[in-house]
Design a protein around this motif. Sequence first.
Motif, PDB file in Angstrom:
ATOM      1  N   LYS A 186       0.848  -1.197   0.000  1.00 50.08           N
ATOM      2  CA  LYS A 186       0.000   0.000   0.000  1.00 50.08           C
ATOM      3  C   LYS A 186       0.883   1.246   0.000  1.00 50.08           C
ATOM      4  CE  LYS A 186      -3.815  -2.089   2.526  1.00 50.08           C
ATOM      5  NZ  LYS A 186      -4.497  -2.143   3.823  1.00 50.08           N
ATOM      6  N   LEU A 187       0.538   2.182  -0.885  1.00 48.44           N
ATOM      7  CA  LEU A 187       1.271   3.444  -0.984  1.00 48.44           C
ATOM      8  C   LEU A 187       0.336   4.593  -0.600  1.00 48.44           C
ATOM      9  CD1 LEU A 187       2.883   2.713  -4.469  1.00 48.44           C
ATOM     10  CD2 LEU A 187       3.879   2.276  -2.218  1.00 48.44           C
ATOM     11  N   HIS A 188       0.757   5.404   0.352  1.00 50.56           N
ATOM     12  CA  HIS A 188      -0.046   6.540   0.809  1.00 50.56           C
ATOM     13  C   HIS A 188       0.509   7.873   0.331  1.00 50.56           C
ATOM     14  CE1 HIS A 188      -2.501   4.047   3.513  1.00 50.56           C
ATOM     15  NE2 HIS A 188      -1.380   3.372   3.698  1.00 50.56           N
ATOM     16  N   THR A 189       1.822   7.891  -0.003  1.00 52.32           N
ATOM     17  CA  THR A 189       2.486   9.119  -0.448  1.00 52.32           C
ATOM     18  C   THR A 189       3.426   8.781  -1.606  1.00 52.32           C
ATOM     19  OG1 THR A 189       4.409   8.851   0.986  1.00 52.32           O
ATOM     20  CG2 THR A 189       2.507  10.034   1.928  1.00 52.32           C
ATOM     21  N   LEU A 190       3.839   9.801  -2.334  1.00 52.28           N
ATOM     22  CA  LEU A 190       4.834   9.595  -3.398  1.00 52.28           C
ATOM     23  C   LEU A 190       6.135   9.030  -2.826  1.00 52.28           C
ATOM     24  CD1 LEU A 190       4.585  12.667  -5.801  1.00 52.28           C
ATOM     25  CD2 LEU A 190       4.408  10.261  -6.427  1.00 52.28           C
ATOM     26  N   GLU A 191       6.485   9.468  -1.616  1.00 49.90           N
ATOM     27  CA  GLU A 191       7.720   9.001  -0.985  1.00 49.90           C
ATOM     28  C   GLU A 191       7.685   7.507  -0.720  1.00 49.90           C
ATOM     29  OE1 GLU A 191       5.965  11.754   0.159  1.00 49.90           O
ATOM     30  OE2 GLU A 191       7.331  13.166  -0.820  1.00 49.90           O
ATOM     31  N   ASP A 192       6.472   6.954  -0.512  1.00 56.54           N
ATOM     32  CA  ASP A 192       6.355   5.513  -0.264  1.00 56.54           C
ATOM     33  C   ASP A 192       6.891   4.684  -1.426  1.00 56.54           C
ATOM     34  OD1 ASP A 192       5.260   5.750   2.258  1.00 56.54           O
ATOM     35  OD2 ASP A 192       3.189   5.335   1.629  1.00 56.54           O
ATOM     36  N   ILE A 193       6.865   5.224  -2.633  1.00 56.14           N
ATOM     37  CA  ILE A 193       7.366   4.488  -3.797  1.00 56.14           C
ATOM     38  C   ILE A 193       8.831   4.115  -3.565  1.00 56.14           C
ATOM     39  CG2 ILE A 193       7.927   4.641  -6.258  1.00 56.14           C
ATOM     40  CD1 ILE A 193       5.405   6.458  -6.535  1.00 56.14           C
ATOM     41  N   GLU A 194       9.610   5.050  -3.060  1.00 55.29           N
ATOM     42  CA  GLU A 194      11.018   4.772  -2.761  1.00 55.29           C
ATOM     43  C   GLU A 194      11.169   4.107  -1.397  1.00 55.29           C
ATOM     44  OE1 GLU A 194      13.320   5.035  -5.084  1.00 55.29           O
ATOM     45  OE2 GLU A 194      11.768   5.869  -6.384  1.00 55.29           O
ATOM     46  N   LYS A 200       9.282   2.235   0.272  1.00 56.03           N
ATOM     47  CA  LYS A 200       8.827   0.837   0.326  1.00 56.03           C
ATOM     48  C   LYS A 200       9.463  -0.015  -0.773  1.00 56.03           C
ATOM     49  CE  LYS A 200       4.649   1.635   2.943  1.00 56.03           C
ATOM     50  NZ  LYS A 200       3.238   1.275   3.115  1.00 56.03           N
ATOM     51  N   HIS A 201      10.556   0.490  -1.357  1.00 55.45           N
ATOM     52  CA  HIS A 201      11.382  -0.286  -2.293  1.00 55.45           C
ATOM     53  C   HIS A 201      10.560  -0.873  -3.443  1.00 55.45           C
ATOM     54  CE1 HIS A 201      14.409   0.006   0.887  1.00 55.45           C
ATOM     55  NE2 HIS A 201      13.463  -0.403   1.720  1.00 55.45           N
ATOM     56  N   LEU A 202       9.664  -0.078  -4.000  1.00 56.56           N
ATOM     57  CA  LEU A 202       8.743  -0.596  -5.004  1.00 56.56           C
ATOM     58  C   LEU A 202       9.461  -1.172  -6.223  1.00 56.56           C
ATOM     59  CD1 LEU A 202       5.778  -1.079  -5.590  1.00 56.56           C
ATOM     60  CD2 LEU A 202       5.772   1.054  -6.865  1.00 56.56           C
ATOM     61  N   THR A 203      10.526  -0.521  -6.676  1.00 55.78           N
ATOM     62  CA  THR A 203      11.247  -1.027  -7.849  1.00 55.78           C
ATOM     63  C   THR A 203      11.749  -2.440  -7.602  1.00 55.78           C
ATOM     64  OG1 THR A 203      11.855   1.215  -8.501  1.00 55.78           O
ATOM     65  CG2 THR A 203      13.115  -0.572  -9.484  1.00 55.78           C
ATOM     66  N   ASP A 204      12.276  -2.715  -6.405  1.00 56.06           N
ATOM     67  CA  ASP A 204      12.724  -4.072  -6.062  1.00 56.06           C
ATOM     68  C   ASP A 204      11.565  -5.058  -6.183  1.00 56.06           C
ATOM     69  OD1 ASP A 204      15.189  -2.984  -5.450  1.00 56.06           O
ATOM     70  OD2 ASP A 204      14.950  -3.170  -3.273  1.00 56.06           O
ATOM     71  N   TYR A 205      10.426  -4.692  -5.595  1.00 56.17           N
ATOM     72  CA  TYR A 205       9.273  -5.595  -5.612  1.00 56.17           C
ATOM     73  C   TYR A 205       8.740  -5.817  -7.024  1.00 56.17           C
ATOM     74  CZ  TYR A 205       9.048  -5.694  -0.535  1.00 56.17           C
ATOM     75  OH  TYR A 205       9.333  -5.898   0.788  1.00 56.17           O
ATOM     76  N   LEU A 206       8.756  -4.785  -7.848  1.00 49.75           N
ATOM     77  CA  LEU A 206       8.288  -4.941  -9.222  1.00 49.75           C
ATOM     78  C   LEU A 206       9.163  -5.936  -9.983  1.00 49.75           C
ATOM     79  CD1 LEU A 206       7.421  -1.246 -10.073  1.00 49.75           C
ATOM     80  CD2 LEU A 206       5.793  -3.125  -9.738  1.00 49.75           C
ATOM     81  N   ARG A 207      10.473  -5.831  -9.802  1.00 52.40           N
ATOM     82  CA  ARG A 207      11.388  -6.765 -10.473  1.00 52.40           C
ATOM     83  C   ARG A 207      11.168  -8.201  -9.963  1.00 52.40           C
ATOM     84  NH1 ARG A 207      15.760  -2.539  -9.765  1.00 52.40           N
ATOM     85  NH2 ARG A 207      15.792  -1.443 -11.739  1.00 52.40           N
ATOM     86  N   LEU A 208      11.016  -8.327  -8.657  1.00 46.93           N
ATOM     87  CA  LEU A 208      10.781  -9.651  -8.073  1.00 46.93           C
ATOM     88  C   LEU A 208       9.452 -10.233  -8.551  1.00 46.93           C
ATOM     89  CD1 LEU A 208      12.003  -8.919  -4.438  1.00 46.93           C
ATOM     90  CD2 LEU A 208      13.092 -10.467  -6.081  1.00 46.93           C
ATOM     91  N   ALA A 209       8.439  -9.376  -8.666  1.00 41.62           N
ATOM     92  CA  ALA A 209       7.125  -9.827  -9.119  1.00 41.62           C
ATOM     93  C   ALA A 209       7.182 -10.305 -10.562  1.00 41.62           C
ATOM     94  CB  ALA A 209       6.102  -8.704  -8.977  1.00 41.62           C
ATOM     95  N   GLN A 210       7.938  -9.586 -11.367  1.00 45.86           N
ATOM     96  CA  GLN A 210       8.082  -9.975 -12.770  1.00 45.86           C
ATOM     97  C   GLN A 210       8.784 -11.331 -12.870  1.00 45.86           C
ATOM     98  OE1 GLN A 210      10.110  -7.045 -15.122  1.00 45.86           O
ATOM     99  NE2 GLN A 210       9.434  -7.939 -17.041  1.00 45.86           N
ATOM    100  N   LYS A 211       9.833 -11.532 -12.064  1.00 45.11           N
ATOM    101  CA  LYS A 211      10.547 -12.818 -12.076  1.00 45.11           C
ATOM    102  C   LYS A 211       9.653 -13.940 -11.547  1.00 45.11           C
ATOM    103  CE  LYS A 211      15.320 -11.352 -11.882  1.00 45.11           C
ATOM    104  NZ  LYS A 211      15.815 -10.144 -11.278  1.00 45.11           N
ATOM    105  N   ALA A 212       8.872 -13.662 -10.499  1.00 41.65           N
ATOM    106  CA  ALA A 212       7.997 -14.688  -9.911  1.00 41.65           C
ATOM    107  C   ALA A 212       6.945 -15.152 -10.895  1.00 41.65           C
ATOM    108  CB  ALA A 212       7.333 -14.143  -8.650  1.00 41.65           C
TER     109      ALA A 212
END
Length: 116
Positions: free
Chosen positions: A92-100, A102-114
Amino acid sequence: MDQKVKNLLDDWEIDNPALYEIASSVRTKILQLADRVGEEVKYGGILFAAPIPFCGIFVYKQHVSVEFSHGAKIVDPHGLLEGKGKGRRHVKLHTLEDIENKHLTDYLRLAQKAAE
């Protein structure tokens, strides 16, 4: 951009500009992950595939949820994934800062691999 995607983004911008800004930033990150990332409107959000579906963005009243289709397969390096179902997890993201934050880029890459 698909017209349905554009219409949904426009609706989000009208309904809640702050959450639209978060969702739009997340969408940009997702589209930059691979050469070809497809997107479609489904279940009230935008789902992404490259070519296998791996995540989606959903805007709620007070947050943006980034859902990971195969999130249960992800070894959670930051301990931030939420959800206890068989397959999906989300952040869950509540602010723009949460994108960084909460390490969203890491999770997106992991999700793509999964999903592969």
